[in-house]
Design a protein around this motif. Sequence first.
Motif, PDB file in Angstrom:
ATOM      1  N   PHE A 138      42.342  45.152  40.255  1.00  0.00           N
ATOM      2  CA  PHE A 138      41.415  45.626  39.034  1.00  0.00           C
ATOM      3  C   PHE A 138      42.167  45.952  37.820  1.00  0.00           C
ATOM      4  CE2 PHE A 138      39.202  46.328  42.825  1.00  0.00           C
ATOM      5  CZ  PHE A 138      37.952  45.575  42.785  1.00  0.00           C
TER       6      PHE A 138
ATOM      7  N   THR B  43      37.989  41.117  37.430  1.00  0.00           N
ATOM      8  CA  THR B  43      39.279  40.950  36.815  1.00  0.00           C
ATOM      9  C   THR B  43      39.919  39.707  37.005  1.00  0.00           C
ATOM     10  OG1 THR B  43      39.324  43.286  36.633  1.00  0.00           O
ATOM     11  CG2 THR B  43      41.421  42.293  36.658  1.00  0.00           C
TER      12      THR B  43
ATOM     13  N   GLY C 251      37.736  47.076  33.439  1.00  0.00           N
ATOM     14  CA  GLY C 251      37.706  47.434  34.826  1.00  0.00           C
ATOM     15  C   GLY C 251      36.418  48.277  35.481  1.00  0.00           C
TER      16      GLY C 251
END
Length: 298
Positions: A57, A93, A278
């Motif tokens: 992430f 991500t 995130g």
Amino acid sequence: MNQQISIQFPNNISVYIKREDLIHPYVSGNKFRKLKYNLLQAKNENENSLLTFGGAFSNHIAAVAFAGREQHFKTIGVIRGEELVTKVQENPTLKFAHECGMQFEFVNREEYRLKQEEFFLSRLKDKYGSFYLIPEGGTNALAIQGCEEILNEQDAEFDFICCPVGTAGTISGIINSALHHQKILGFPALKGDFLQDEICTFVKNKNWELITDYHFGGYGKVNLDLVAFINQFYKDTKIPLDPIYTGKMVFGILDLIQKNYFKANSKILLIHTGGLQGIDGMNEKLKNKKLPIIKIHD
């Protein structure tokens, strides 16, 4: 842009937040600062590829992937966790970085610890060819040079400058550029006190302190109190916070104000280091545990 936080604080304390998250839609906050001079150096060295490291992430992985595409570099991400090789499309991500053209090298956690070893880097060069190496989190001397530009002349009025701490690059740049009357407070997202020595390798000034009580269990860890705080803070201020770095720092600052850590009439500047990409990944983890999610949109 410094935005005053619209909350009434005791003892005539005023709190502002520097919205570094607004610098760039994808390479925001300290990632923009850290990459600025590294990308220039890569061009000076006539390198066509960037290689870096990160977790599933990682804000840094996402930022390097987008910046590489924007600046016409190939990008390679060495990702911690070989089990992720089949989960790229499930991970916000990694999916974003892949769509930006980043190639992935998935390694297990034991191998990942060797990322600074010459034989490990040589193996990567054999596979991918020549590349410009950017450390995990982006922190090196050029990154700190970029982070020294976070503060400007208008920030001289503040008594305290506060920032989240990951790999120590951002706080080191801020310490180097702060004025003699300013105290720098860092809020580590990781457990432990090892960052003290890391910061000391980059700075000479003594005008700083790490506040280690607000990591919420360590890197990438959150709890219901933190999620509720981030959501309430957004309702009150319309300022979105990420749960890994800036959210924990802001929680800590407001708690310290209530505990009378700061003297009356203090002017406090918080550095928003971005990282909002995130949130999607964190919300997936929260949903899987059937817990409340972070809501930073109306």
